[in-house]
Design an enzyme around this catalytic site. Structure first.
Site, short mmCIF file in Angstrom:
data_model
loop_
_atom_site.label_atom_id
_atom_site.label_comp_id
_atom_site.label_asym_id
_atom_site.label_seq_id
_atom_site.Cartn_x
_atom_site.Cartn_y
_atom_site.Cartn_z
N ARG A 107 9.89 -6.95 8.47
CA ARG A 107 9.14 -7.43 7.29
C ARG A 107 9.53 -8.89 7.11
NH1 ARG A 107 8.36 -4.81 1.42
NH2 ARG A 107 6.83 -3.73 2.70
N HIS A 134 -0.55 -6.02 6.18
CA HIS A 134 0.38 -4.90 5.95
C HIS A 134 -0.20 -3.64 6.60
CE1 HIS A 134 3.56 -2.63 4.35
NE2 HIS A 134 3.28 -2.62 3.07
N GLN A 137 0.91 0.20 5.79
CA GLN A 137 0.44 0.70 4.51
C GLN A 137 -0.95 1.30 4.65
OE1 GLN A 137 2.01 0.70 1.34
NE2 GLN A 137 0.30 2.10 0.99
N ASP A 225 -3.81 -4.00 -6.03
CA ASP A 225 -2.43 -4.33 -5.69
C ASP A 225 -1.95 -5.35 -6.73
OD1 ASP A 225 0.01 -4.66 -4.38
OD2 ASP A 225 -0.81 -5.83 -2.70
N CYS A 266 -0.66 0.40 -3.31
CA CYS A 266 0.42 0.54 -2.33
C CYS A 266 1.79 0.65 -2.99
CB CYS A 266 0.38 -0.61 -1.35
SG CYS A 266 0.74 -2.21 -2.10
N ARG A 294 3.49 7.09 3.96
CA ARG A 294 4.10 6.01 4.75
C ARG A 294 5.01 6.64 5.80
NH1 ARG A 294 4.63 0.91 2.63
NH2 ARG A 294 5.38 0.46 4.72
N1 CP Z 1 4.15 -0.54 -0.35
C1 CP Z 1 5.26 -1.10 0.17
O1 CP Z 1 5.28 -1.65 1.28
O2 CP Z 1 6.37 -0.96 -0.61
P1 CP Z 1 7.79 -1.66 -0.42
O3 CP Z 1 7.63 -3.12 -0.69
O4 CP Z 1 8.67 -0.96 -1.42
O5 CP Z 1 8.24 -1.42 1.00
N1 NVA Z 2 0.92 -7.69 -1.75
C1 NVA Z 2 2.26 -7.21 -1.98
C2 NVA Z 2 2.49 -5.92 -1.25
C3 NVA Z 2 3.85 -5.31 -1.45
C4 NVA Z 2 4.03 -4.04 -0.69
C5 NVA Z 2 3.25 -8.27 -1.53
O1 NVA Z 2 3.08 -8.85 -0.46
O2 NVA Z 2 4.17 -8.55 -2.29
#
Ligand code: CP
Ligand code: NVA
Length: 308
Positions: A107, A134, A137, A225, A266, A294
């Site tokens: 990530r 992402h 997700q 989101d 998400c 997930r």
């Molecule tokens: N939805 C998601 O990716 O959650 P986290 O940021 O908690 O991993």
């Molecule tokens: N759009 C959000 C998703 C988190 C899972 C971010 O990037 O912070």
């Protein structure tokens, strides 16, 4: 090498195989304790590195649990603790990690970091979120939709709010899985045109509709989101709240969708901002099923990555 970098970069037949395998693996575990091993142990003797340059609850825990259920071991690494955060190149990091582990999930912020890691690693790399996409997700979200309503092909998905990284992967999925997507939000937060055009070229109807009520009509699924993502400057917070408030998912907006429409987010959610508590906790919401899925979807992704 089976890297899982993005939904639009993965063959549609493989995506379908991953979703079906995830559903089968989920079924095979019904009623078992979370820590019980799967009957099948495709990650036996495998070591998996999970790298986080941003916070995470779901991605971190679901990958870790998933690896263990499939018989493998994990190490969770934070970018700042690694030399990566102190000037070592991504290419060298990739070469070194490939000597120790069988699979890498990352990530990160810039997509370029993910791409370079995949270029120089000699083991598969999985995208656990970048500023731009992402994909894991959305694999979980497809699994969730199909569990409730059958094939997503031909359905109408509405994205309300910021055209962000999660929205981008939904648009990729529209092209690959053959559903239509309507984006509703302010023009300044539109999804990337490149992604919209790609999904259109694959035969999906991608509509940009500024009026959220019109957008919601005939929807099988409404998704939103957070209004401010992890990569967005906090200074943008107030402006974004003002811009995005008309796109809040509340009971009124849900009432314009099909009566059996689902609601997805998400998570993490900012309750009563992008979606009201009534919707988040209401009968159409599947947000915790998405979170659970997930685990199942990513297990199938990892399995696919390690297929010879
Ligand atoms: N939805 C998601 O990716 O959650 P986290 O940021 O908690 O991993
Ligand atoms: N759009 C959000 C998703 C988190 C899972 C971010 O990037 O912070």
């Amino acid at each position: 090498m089976n890297h899982f970098l993005d939904i639009h970069k993965t063959d549609p037949a493989h995506l379908r195989g991953i979703i079906d395998n995830a559903a089968d693996m989920k079924k095979a575990r019904l009623g078992r304790p979370k820590g019980a091993l799967d009957d099948d142990q495709p990650l036996k003797d495998h070591m998996v590195a999970l790298i986080f340059e941003k916070p995470s609850t779901r991605t971190r825990v679901s990958f870790d649990v998933g690896v263990r259920q499939m018989g493998g071991q994990t190490m969770v690494l934070s970018g700042t603790d690694m030399q990566l955060g102190h000037g070592e190149t991504i290419a060298d990091t990739a070469r070194v990690l490939s000597r120790y582990v069988d699979l890498i999930m990352i990530r990160t912020f810039e997509e370029q970091t993910l791409l370079e890691l995949a270029e120089y690693a000699t083991v598969p790399v999985i995208n656990g979120l970048t500023d731009r996409t992402h994909p894991c997700q959305i694999m979980a979200d497809i699994l969730t939709f199909e569990e409730k309503h059958g094939p997503i092909k031909g359905k109408k998905v509405v994205w309300s709010g910021d055209g962000n990284n999660v929205c981008a992967s939904f648009i990729h999925a529209a092209g690959q899985f053959g559903f239509d997507l309507t984006f509703t939000g302010p023009q300044t937060l539109d999804p990337e045109e490149e992604f919209v055009n790609l999904a259109r070229s694959q035969g999906s109807t991608i509509t940009i509709e500024r009026d959220p009520v019109k957008a919601a009509e005939g929807a099988d699924l409404i998704v939103t989101d957070t209004w401010v993502s992890m990569h967005d400057p906090q200074s943008a917070r107030e402006r974004r709240h003002n811009q995005l408030y008309p796109y809040q998912v509340n009971e009124k907006l849900m009432s314009h969708a099909n009566s059996d429409a689902l609601f997805m987010h998400c998570l993490p959610a900012h309750r009563n901002e992008e979606a009201t508590n009534a919707v988040m906790d209401g009968p159409q919401s599947v947000v915790f099923d998405e979170a659970e899925n997930r685990l199942h979807a990513q297990k199938a992704v990892m399995r696919w990555c390690l297929e010879k």
